[in-house]
Write a protein that holds these residues in place. Sequence first.
Motif, mmCIF file in Angstrom:
data_model
loop_
_atom_site.group_PDB
_atom_site.id
_atom_site.type_symbol
_atom_site.label_atom_id
_atom_site.label_comp_id
_atom_site.label_asym_id
_atom_site.label_seq_id
_atom_site.Cartn_x
_atom_site.Cartn_y
_atom_site.Cartn_z
ATOM 1 N N ALA A 11 0.833 -1.208 0.000
ATOM 2 C CA ALA A 11 0.000 0.000 0.000
ATOM 3 C C ALA A 11 0.866 1.257 0.000
ATOM 4 O O ALA A 11 0.615 2.193 -0.775
ATOM 5 C CB ALA A 11 -0.932 -0.004 1.210
ATOM 6 N N LEU A 12 1.888 1.278 0.845
ATOM 7 C CA LEU A 12 2.767 2.451 0.922
ATOM 8 C C LEU A 12 3.533 2.676 -0.376
ATOM 9 O O LEU A 12 3.593 3.798 -0.888
ATOM 10 C CB LEU A 12 3.751 2.309 2.084
ATOM 11 C CG LEU A 12 3.186 2.515 3.470
ATOM 12 C CD1 LEU A 12 4.221 2.144 4.527
ATOM 13 C CD2 LEU A 12 2.765 3.961 3.653
ATOM 14 N N TRP A 13 4.118 1.616 -0.902
ATOM 15 C CA TRP A 13 4.930 1.743 -2.114
ATOM 16 C C TRP A 13 4.089 2.241 -3.279
ATOM 17 O O TRP A 13 4.468 3.160 -3.995
ATOM 18 C CB TRP A 13 5.615 0.422 -2.435
ATOM 19 C CG TRP A 13 6.461 0.469 -3.665
ATOM 20 C CD1 TRP A 13 6.331 -0.290 -4.786
ATOM 21 C CD2 TRP A 13 7.594 1.329 -3.910
ATOM 22 N NE1 TRP A 13 7.302 0.041 -5.704
ATOM 23 C CE2 TRP A 13 8.087 1.032 -5.187
ATOM 24 C CE3 TRP A 13 8.224 2.311 -3.158
ATOM 25 C CZ2 TRP A 13 9.187 1.680 -5.740
ATOM 26 C CZ3 TRP A 13 9.324 2.968 -3.713
ATOM 27 C CH2 TRP A 13 9.781 2.647 -4.985
ATOM 28 N N HIS A 14 2.914 1.659 -3.451
ATOM 29 C CA HIS A 14 2.073 2.059 -4.583
ATOM 30 C C HIS A 14 1.410 3.414 -4.357
ATOM 31 O O HIS A 14 1.197 4.166 -5.314
ATOM 32 C CB HIS A 14 1.046 0.968 -4.899
ATOM 33 C CG HIS A 14 1.679 -0.225 -5.525
ATOM 34 N ND1 HIS A 14 2.004 -0.280 -6.858
ATOM 35 C CD2 HIS A 14 2.093 -1.396 -4.997
ATOM 36 C CE1 HIS A 14 2.576 -1.432 -7.127
ATOM 37 N NE2 HIS A 14 2.645 -2.129 -6.010
ATOM 38 N N PHE A 15 1.114 3.745 -3.095
ATOM 39 C CA PHE A 15 0.572 5.075 -2.824
ATOM 40 C C PHE A 15 1.610 6.148 -3.151
ATOM 41 O O PHE A 15 1.293 7.164 -3.772
ATOM 42 C CB PHE A 15 0.116 5.221 -1.369
ATOM 43 C CG PHE A 15 -0.374 6.607 -1.069
ATOM 44 C CD1 PHE A 15 -1.683 6.960 -1.355
ATOM 45 C CD2 PHE A 15 0.476 7.571 -0.529
ATOM 46 C CE1 PHE A 15 -2.136 8.253 -1.102
ATOM 47 C CE2 PHE A 15 0.035 8.854 -0.286
ATOM 48 C CZ PHE A 15 -1.282 9.196 -0.563
ATOM 49 N N LEU A 16 2.846 5.928 -2.699
ATOM 50 C CA LEU A 16 3.897 6.908 -2.984
ATOM 51 C C LEU A 16 4.132 7.045 -4.481
ATOM 52 O O LEU A 16 4.297 8.161 -4.985
ATOM 53 C CB LEU A 16 5.193 6.522 -2.261
ATOM 54 C CG LEU A 16 5.175 6.686 -0.752
ATOM 55 C CD1 LEU A 16 6.435 6.097 -0.139
ATOM 56 C CD2 LEU A 16 5.026 8.148 -0.377
ATOM 57 N N ALA A 17 4.134 5.923 -5.191
ATOM 58 C CA ALA A 17 4.295 5.983 -6.647
ATOM 59 C C ALA A 17 3.142 6.772 -7.262
ATOM 60 O O ALA A 17 3.352 7.657 -8.110
ATOM 61 C CB ALA A 17 4.354 4.577 -7.233
ATOM 62 N N GLY A 18 1.922 6.467 -6.843
ATOM 63 C CA GLY A 18 0.764 7.190 -7.372
ATOM 64 C C GLY A 18 0.835 8.672 -7.089
ATOM 65 O O GLY A 18 0.592 9.509 -7.964
ATOM 66 N N TYR A 19 1.200 9.013 -5.869
ATOM 67 C CA TYR A 19 1.290 10.418 -5.477
ATOM 68 C C TYR A 19 2.308 11.163 -6.345
ATOM 69 O O TYR A 19 2.006 12.213 -6.917
ATOM 70 C CB TYR A 19 1.665 10.512 -3.999
ATOM 71 C CG TYR A 19 1.911 11.920 -3.524
ATOM 72 C CD1 TYR A 19 0.851 12.780 -3.294
ATOM 73 C CD2 TYR A 19 3.205 12.385 -3.307
ATOM 74 C CE1 TYR A 19 1.066 14.073 -2.854
ATOM 75 C CE2 TYR A 19 3.434 13.670 -2.866
ATOM 76 C CZ TYR A 19 2.366 14.515 -2.643
ATOM 77 O OH TYR A 19 2.594 15.794 -2.222
ATOM 78 N N TYR A 20 3.511 10.622 -6.437
ATOM 79 C CA TYR A 20 4.551 11.317 -7.212
ATOM 80 C C TYR A 20 4.232 11.319 -8.706
ATOM 81 O O TYR A 20 4.490 12.307 -9.390
ATOM 82 C CB TYR A 20 5.926 10.691 -6.953
ATOM 83 C CG TYR A 20 6.521 11.186 -5.658
ATOM 84 C CD1 TYR A 20 7.069 12.453 -5.555
ATOM 85 C CD2 TYR A 20 6.488 10.397 -4.517
ATOM 86 C CE1 TYR A 20 7.582 12.928 -4.367
ATOM 87 C CE2 TYR A 20 7.009 10.852 -3.316
ATOM 88 C CZ TYR A 20 7.550 12.119 -3.253
ATOM 89 O OH TYR A 20 8.053 12.587 -2.068
ATOM 90 N N PHE A 21 3.673 10.233 -9.222
ATOM 91 C CA PHE A 21 3.374 10.176 -10.650
ATOM 92 C C PHE A 21 2.226 11.105 -11.039
ATOM 93 O O PHE A 21 2.229 11.675 -12.128
ATOM 94 C CB PHE A 21 3.047 8.751 -11.084
ATOM 95 C CG PHE A 21 4.223 7.808 -11.047
ATOM 96 C CD1 PHE A 21 5.517 8.249 -10.860
ATOM 97 C CD2 PHE A 21 4.021 6.452 -11.202
ATOM 98 C CE1 PHE A 21 6.591 7.377 -10.822
ATOM 99 C CE2 PHE A 21 5.081 5.556 -11.171
ATOM 100 C CZ PHE A 21 6.365 6.022 -10.985
#
Length: 154
Positions: A42-52
């Motif tokens: 959840a954290l890894w994909h949330f951070l990716a989504g946020y930055y992307f």
Amino acid sequence: MRKNLSLIVLVLVVILVFASFFQEDVRSYILYRHHHVFLINALWHFLAGYYFVVFARGVLARYTVDRPVALTGQLATQFLGGMNFAVSLLAILVIVYPVEPQKPLFLFFAAANFSQFALDCLVHKRGYVNLKFLEITIVDGLVTVLNLFYFFRP
């Protein structure tokens, strides 16, 4: 680096607070049934989504070698961010609403991370990204291995 760390801590706190509405003892709940693996996803994909989504142009400028940064590249990066938000949501839902069996979910997250890892390796090989992108490649690979470990674990 400090911004990244503060964002990770913020997301972790939000997830723990959200989970606390459904469970009294949050720590034991997160560790219940390998929820820590889903929390990492959840954290890894949330951070990716946020930055992307929010910083698409900046992400491309930081990690790619092509200049100027193309608008189509920014839009594709934002689309990928939206997909990462959806994957993050699935991981959060698995934490909040546990399902059995979990093995198919571990395989799903392994496949999602491996597809990104494989493409990371391809763009490295072709020289489309700079060495800074290696940090993303390593984490994609590690999260893939983590999910595969729990998928194959008896």
